[in-house]
Design a protein around this motif. Structure first.
Motif, short mmCIF file in Angstrom:
data_model
loop_
_atom_site.label_atom_id
_atom_site.label_comp_id
_atom_site.label_asym_id
_atom_site.label_seq_id
_atom_site.Cartn_x
_atom_site.Cartn_y
_atom_site.Cartn_z
N SER A 193 0.72 -1.25 -0.05
CA SER A 193 0.13 -0.08 0.43
C SER A 193 0.64 1.41 -0.31
O SER A 193 0.91 2.85 -0.28
N GLY A 194 1.84 1.06 0.02
CA GLY A 194 3.54 2.12 0.77
C GLY A 194 2.72 3.41 1.25
O GLY A 194 2.73 4.16 1.58
N MET A 195 1.82 2.54 2.38
CA MET A 195 1.99 3.49 3.82
C MET A 195 3.15 2.98 4.43
O MET A 195 3.63 1.76 4.89
N ALA A 196 3.58 4.11 5.49
CA ALA A 196 4.55 4.04 5.90
C ALA A 196 3.83 4.33 7.70
O ALA A 196 2.39 5.16 7.63
N VAL A 197 4.65 4.20 8.85
CA VAL A 197 4.24 4.50 10.09
C VAL A 197 4.73 5.73 10.60
O VAL A 197 6.18 5.62 11.00
N SER A 198 4.02 6.19 11.54
CA SER A 198 4.84 7.58 12.19
C SER A 198 5.13 7.35 12.79
O SER A 198 5.11 6.35 14.17
N ASP A 199 6.85 7.37 13.57
CA ASP A 199 7.14 7.48 15.13
C ASP A 199 6.44 7.49 16.28
O ASP A 199 6.44 7.07 17.11
N GLU A 200 5.86 8.95 16.38
CA GLU A 200 4.56 9.58 17.43
C GLU A 200 3.48 7.95 16.97
O GLU A 200 3.42 7.99 18.70
N CYS A 201 2.89 7.49 16.50
CA CYS A 201 2.49 5.88 17.37
C CYS A 201 3.19 4.78 17.32
O CYS A 201 2.49 4.35 18.46
N LYS A 202 3.91 4.28 17.21
CA LYS A 202 4.81 4.07 17.86
C LYS A 202 5.34 4.50 19.91
O LYS A 202 5.07 3.61 20.17
N HIS A 203 5.66 5.53 19.35
CA HIS A 203 6.01 6.25 20.79
C HIS A 203 4.44 6.43 21.56
O HIS A 203 5.03 5.57 23.02
N LYS A 204 3.48 6.74 21.04
CA LYS A 204 2.44 6.18 21.68
C LYS A 204 1.74 5.63 22.65
O LYS A 204 1.16 5.14 23.30
N PHE A 205 1.72 3.60 21.70
CA PHE A 205 1.62 2.81 22.08
C PHE A 205 2.52 2.70 22.67
O PHE A 205 2.18 1.77 23.83
N GLN A 206 3.64 2.46 22.81
CA GLN A 206 4.46 2.19 24.17
C GLN A 206 4.51 2.59 25.19
O GLN A 206 4.28 1.95 26.48
N GLU A 207 4.11 4.16 25.14
CA GLU A 207 3.49 4.97 26.80
C GLU A 207 2.05 3.97 26.68
O GLU A 207 2.01 3.89 28.60
N LEU A 208 1.15 3.34 25.90
CA LEU A 208 0.00 3.18 26.60
C LEU A 208 0.85 1.68 27.00
O LEU A 208 -0.36 1.17 28.42
N LYS A 209 1.52 1.21 26.80
CA LYS A 209 1.63 -0.66 27.15
C LYS A 209 2.39 0.05 28.45
O LYS A 209 2.17 -1.29 29.32
N ALA A 210 3.76 0.52 28.89
CA ALA A 210 4.26 0.19 29.71
C ALA A 210 3.18 1.02 30.63
O ALA A 210 3.43 0.97 31.85
N LYS A 211 3.55 2.81 30.73
CA LYS A 211 2.97 3.83 31.52
C LYS A 211 1.20 3.46 31.39
O LYS A 211 1.61 4.51 32.64
N ARG A 212 -0.06 2.86 30.87
CA ARG A 212 -0.19 2.94 30.80
C ARG A 212 -0.82 4.49 31.02
O ARG A 212 -1.78 5.30 31.45
#
Length: 191
Positions: free
Chosen positions: A58-77
């Motif tokens: 699809s040509g889609m990339a993933v922004s770094d903000e997506c990864k950082h926000k997910f890590q905050e949700l997972k690790a720090k809740r």
């Protein structure tokens, strides 16, 4: 002859070149070792890093903000949920909205547009039959029937690549109408 940025020539050692030079298999192995030592490019091109690589389908990339926000949700809740959307102008998956820890599942479902596709992660807290407090991270792919066909195809082709970037998803849910992601279904999938 091509030149690298450093000014040294780029020599490509290919199997036809080995045959033309009538090199034995042992000499080929030696040439490959020397090429590796001298950083000469071989016939196999280097693969780009996964984070810099867009989804080939699809040509889609993933922004770094997506990864950082997910890590905050997972690790720090730090968040209860995160919704993501595909920005068609930049060809990237970006953060659409984050839900604060005090928000409920009803707030989450209300934040998803009724006629546009979205990806979402939801941190679901529940109590098991043994009276044990648990939490599971749900990945929800929302693709309503009323959304544009092009949008549905774009989200479907980017989903697997995007999910791989979010390490730690425990349950996946695909929904095309609100009843397919009701609280009863989420509870049943969590247990």
């Amino acid at each position: 002859m091509q030149m690298e940025a450093s000014g040294s020539p780029i020599l490509r050692l290919t199997p036809p070149l080995f045959r033309a030079l009538r090199l034995s298999p042992a000499a080929c192995a030696c040439a490959v070792a020397v090429a590796h030592h001298r950083r000469v490019r071989l016939w196999k091109e280097e693969k780009p890093r996964a984070s810099a690589m867009a989804n080939s389908a699809s040509g889609m990339a993933v922004s770094d903000e997506c990864k950082h926000k997910f890590q905050e949700l997972k690790a720090k809740r730090s968040f209860r949920f995160i919704t993501f959307k595909v920005n068609e102008n930049t060809q990237q998956v970006v953060v659409d909205r984050v839900g604060q820890p005090g928000e409920t599942y009803a707030d989450f479902t209300a934040s998803i547009p009724a006629d546009e596709c979205r990806y979402a992660v939801f941190d679901f807290d529940f109590v098991t039959d043994e009276n044990c407090q648990k939490s599971k991270i749900f990945f929800i792919s929302w693709s309503p029937d009323t959304s544009r066909v092009r949008s549905k195809m774009l989200y479907a082709s980017s989903k697997d690549r995007f999910k791989r970037e979010l390490d730690g998803i425990q349950v996946e849910l695909q929904a095309t109408e609100p009843s397919e992601m009701s609280m009863d279904i989420v509870k049943a999938r969590a247990l």
